[in-house]
Design a protein around this motif. Structure first.
Motif, PDB file in Angstrom:
ATOM      1  N   ILE A   1      12.879   1.693  15.954  1.00 22.52           N
ATOM      2  CA  ILE A   1      13.785   1.030  15.019  1.00 22.52           C
ATOM      3  C   ILE A   1      15.064   0.677  15.770  1.00 22.52           C
ATOM      4  O   ILE A   1      15.795   1.558  16.237  1.00 22.52           O
ATOM      5  N   ALA A   2      15.325  -0.622  15.923  1.00 26.87           N
ATOM      6  CA  ALA A   2      16.465  -1.086  16.711  1.00 26.87           C
ATOM      7  C   ALA A   2      17.763  -1.027  15.913  1.00 26.87           C
ATOM      8  O   ALA A   2      18.842  -0.814  16.479  1.00 26.87           O
ATOM      9  N   ALA A   3      17.680  -1.241  14.615  1.00 26.71           N
ATOM     10  CA  ALA A   3      18.825  -1.227  13.705  1.00 26.71           C
ATOM     11  C   ALA A   3      18.260  -1.005  12.310  1.00 26.71           C
ATOM     12  O   ALA A   3      17.043  -1.146  12.100  1.00 26.71           O
TER      13      ALA A   3
ATOM     14  N   LYS B   1      14.510   7.297  13.847  1.00 24.17           N
ATOM     15  CA  LYS B   1      14.534   6.272  14.887  1.00 24.17           C
ATOM     16  C   LYS B   1      13.177   5.644  15.175  1.00 24.17           C
ATOM     17  O   LYS B   1      13.096   4.645  15.895  1.00 24.17           O
ATOM     18  N   THR B   2      12.111   6.217  14.617  1.00 22.28           N
ATOM     19  CA  THR B   2      10.762   5.722  14.886  1.00 22.28           C
ATOM     20  C   THR B   2      10.003   5.570  13.588  1.00 22.28           C
ATOM     21  O   THR B   2      10.040   6.452  12.718  1.00 22.28           O
ATOM     22  N   LEU B   3       9.324   4.436  13.451  1.00 26.75           N
ATOM     23  CA  LEU B   3       8.462   4.183  12.310  1.00 26.75           C
ATOM     24  C   LEU B   3       7.013   4.373  12.754  1.00 26.75           C
ATOM     25  O   LEU B   3       6.600   3.841  13.788  1.00 26.75           O
ATOM     26  N   TYR B   4       6.264   5.144  11.993  1.00 31.66           N
ATOM     27  CA  TYR B   4       4.852   5.360  12.285  1.00 31.66           C
ATOM     28  C   TYR B   4       4.004   4.672  11.220  1.00 31.66           C
ATOM     29  O   TYR B   4       4.335   4.697  10.028  1.00 31.66           O
ATOM     30  N   VAL B   5       2.899   4.079  11.652  1.00 31.72           N
ATOM     31  CA  VAL B   5       1.990   3.384  10.735  1.00 31.72           C
ATOM     32  C   VAL B   5       0.553   3.684  11.136  1.00 31.72           C
ATOM     33  O   VAL B   5       0.217   3.677  12.329  1.00 31.72           O
ATOM     34  N   SER B   6      -0.284   3.953  10.141  1.00 34.97           N
ATOM     35  CA  SER B   6      -1.719   4.107  10.398  1.00 34.97           C
ATOM     36  C   SER B   6      -2.444   2.840   9.967  1.00 34.97           C
ATOM     37  O   SER B   6      -2.163   2.284   8.900  1.00 34.97           O
ATOM     38  N   GLU B   7      -3.354   2.375  10.812  1.00 32.82           N
ATOM     39  CA  GLU B   7      -4.209   1.230  10.484  1.00 32.82           C
ATOM     40  C   GLU B   7      -5.568   1.756  10.040  1.00 32.82           C
ATOM     41  O   GLU B   7      -6.208   2.522  10.765  1.00 32.82           O
TER      42      GLU B   7
ATOM     43  N   ASN C   1       0.798  -1.225   0.000  1.00 31.14           N
ATOM     44  CA  ASN C   1       0.000   0.000   0.000  1.00 31.14           C
ATOM     45  C   ASN C   1       0.831   1.277   0.000  1.00 31.14           C
ATOM     46  O   ASN C   1       0.626   2.156  -0.818  1.00 31.14           O
ATOM     47  N   ASP C   2       1.747   1.412   0.950  1.00 30.87           N
ATOM     48  CA  ASP C   2       2.488   2.669   1.083  1.00 30.87           C
ATOM     49  C   ASP C   2       3.949   2.372   1.388  1.00 30.87           C
ATOM     50  O   ASP C   2       4.269   1.299   1.926  1.00 30.87           O
ATOM     51  N   ILE C   3       4.843   3.342   1.093  1.00 31.45           N
ATOM     52  CA  ILE C   3       6.278   3.072   1.094  1.00 31.45           C
ATOM     53  C   ILE C   3       7.038   4.314   1.532  1.00 31.45           C
ATOM     54  O   ILE C   3       6.635   5.440   1.214  1.00 31.45           O
ATOM     55  N   VAL C   4       8.144   4.107   2.265  1.00 30.84           N
ATOM     56  CA  VAL C   4       9.014   5.218   2.651  1.00 30.84           C
ATOM     57  C   VAL C   4      10.453   4.708   2.689  1.00 30.84           C
ATOM     58  O   VAL C   4      10.732   3.614   3.187  1.00 30.84           O
ATOM     59  N   PHE C   5      11.380   5.498   2.150  1.00 34.47           N
ATOM     60  CA  PHE C   5      12.801   5.160   2.168  1.00 34.47           C
ATOM     61  C   PHE C   5      13.462   5.705   3.420  1.00 34.47           C
ATOM     62  O   PHE C   5      13.067   6.757   3.953  1.00 34.47           O
ATOM     63  N   ASP C   6      14.493   4.994   3.901  1.00 34.05           N
ATOM     64  CA  ASP C   6      15.277   5.500   5.029  1.00 34.05           C
ATOM     65  C   ASP C   6      16.632   5.996   4.527  1.00 34.05           C
ATOM     66  O   ASP C   6      16.942   5.942   3.333  1.00 34.05           O
ATOM     67  N   GLU C   7      17.449   6.491   5.451  1.00 33.63           N
ATOM     68  CA  GLU C   7      18.742   7.053   5.072  1.00 33.63           C
ATOM     69  C   GLU C   7      19.732   5.987   4.619  1.00 33.63           C
ATOM     70  O   GLU C   7      20.761   6.312   4.013  1.00 33.63           O
ATOM     71  N   GLU C   8      19.439   4.732   4.899  1.00 36.32           N
ATOM     72  CA  GLU C   8      20.314   3.644   4.465  1.00 36.32           C
ATOM     73  C   GLU C   8      20.079   3.270   2.998  1.00 36.32           C
ATOM     74  O   GLU C   8      20.838   2.479   2.429  1.00 36.32           O
ATOM     75  N   GLY C   9      19.009   3.787   2.427  1.00 36.37           N
ATOM     76  CA  GLY C   9      18.697   3.475   1.040  1.00 36.37           C
ATOM     77  C   GLY C   9      17.739   2.321   0.852  1.00 36.37           C
ATOM     78  O   GLY C   9      17.386   1.972  -0.272  1.00 36.37           O
ATOM     79  N   GLY C  10      17.301   1.694   1.952  1.00 41.94           N
ATOM     80  CA  GLY C  10      16.269   0.669   1.891  1.00 41.94           C
ATOM     81  C   GLY C  10      14.906   1.296   2.114  1.00 41.94           C
ATOM     82  O   GLY C  10      14.791   2.499   2.364  1.00 41.94           O
TER      83      GLY C  10
END
Length: 278
Positions: free
Chosen positions: A200-202, A183-189, A125-134
């Protein structure tokens, strides 16, 4: 819409638009779920199809390589009512979602992922990139004749080499975003109308959830809403779209339109009104 001026209609005639991304030169990329395309909206409101994606392109982000990455839910059955177009059950009995990469220069489409450990993706459904490129993405699932799919949260490499499931058994995870510090991932249900925060632990790895919940409860609207996509402002404020009771008046917004909301004193917000005319 406190803090915003009146909406400006930029383009109309879109077939259930989602995932608008502003591009250099003033154009906006978005996906049209019902048309099955990645579409460019030019500043004058004209439309140009970048790629035919088929299925149900649902979410969009630009990767570090400049390509477009698309969450494809596999497609809906469509219901026309009152001159409007609504998504219904999944178009296929079997799950057939995927993550696609589109080369914006050539329009070439590559399927990066369509399964995890042999299990097909149900409805990305939805997507976001992080600073690591994933990238993180939600799998909302679909409604089928056999019942409603459980949803999940995944993390994946942009080159198609690795995917991991970081949360399972969620109730329609939809919008996804990262805190400004990453450091934190947010998700809406959607169905529970809840917003969750997950540590985010790693890179690509979420900390274990608390009992009976996918993360820390952030909030829910005071009245009935179905939650949709989200974005995180630089200040850390979470902005979530809704599919009912929206502050954007139906009488003021053409259905199947793309709008520009100009925020007083800073920036602009691009919004798509997704129920396209039949």
């Amino acid at each position: 819409m406190s803090g915003y001026g009146p909406p400006q209609v930029v383009a109309t005639g879109l077939r259930f638009p989602e995932g608008p991304v502003p591009m250099a030169g003033g154009s906006v990329l978005l996906v049209e779920i019902a048309r099955g395309t990645l579409t460019r909206v030019l500043p004058d409101g004209s439309l140009s199809v970048v790629a035919e994606l088929d299925g149900g392109p649902n979410g969009l982000a630009i990767g570090p390589d400049g390509a477009a990455y698309v969450c494809n839910n596999g497609g809906f059955e469509w219901i026309e009512a009152g001159g409007l177009l609504f998504p219904g059950h999944a178009a296929h009995a079997e799950a057939c979602g995927s993550i696609q990469r589109v080369d914006l220069t050539t329009g070439a489409v590559t399927t990066l992922y369509d399964s995890f450990e042999g299990e097909r993706l149900k409805g990305p459904n939805d997507i976001v990139f992080d600073e690591e490129g994933g990238f993180w993405f939600t799998d909302h699932g679909q409604v089928r004749d056999t019942g409603r799919d459980h949803g999940a949260i995944y993390y994946a490499a942009a080159d198609g080499s690795k995917i991991s499931r970081q949360r399972a058994d969620m109730m329609g995870p939809n919008g996804i975003g990262l805190s400004p510090d990453g450091k934190t991932l947010y998700v809406s249900e959607t169905m529970t109308a809840r917003v969750w925060a997950m540590d985010i632990a790693a890179p690509g790895e979420l900390a274990p959830p608390p009992p009976w919940a996918p993360g820390r409860f952030v909030g829910t609207p005071p009245a009935f809403r179905l939650l949709d996509s989200m974005a995180i402002e630089e200040s850390g404020r979470i902005c979530v779209g809704t599919m009912s009771g929206s502050p954007i008046s139906r009488s003021a917004v053409p259905i199947g339109a793309m709008l520009i909301l100009r925020r007083r004193r800073r920036g602009r917000c691009i919004v798509s009104a997704g129920r396209a005319p039949g």
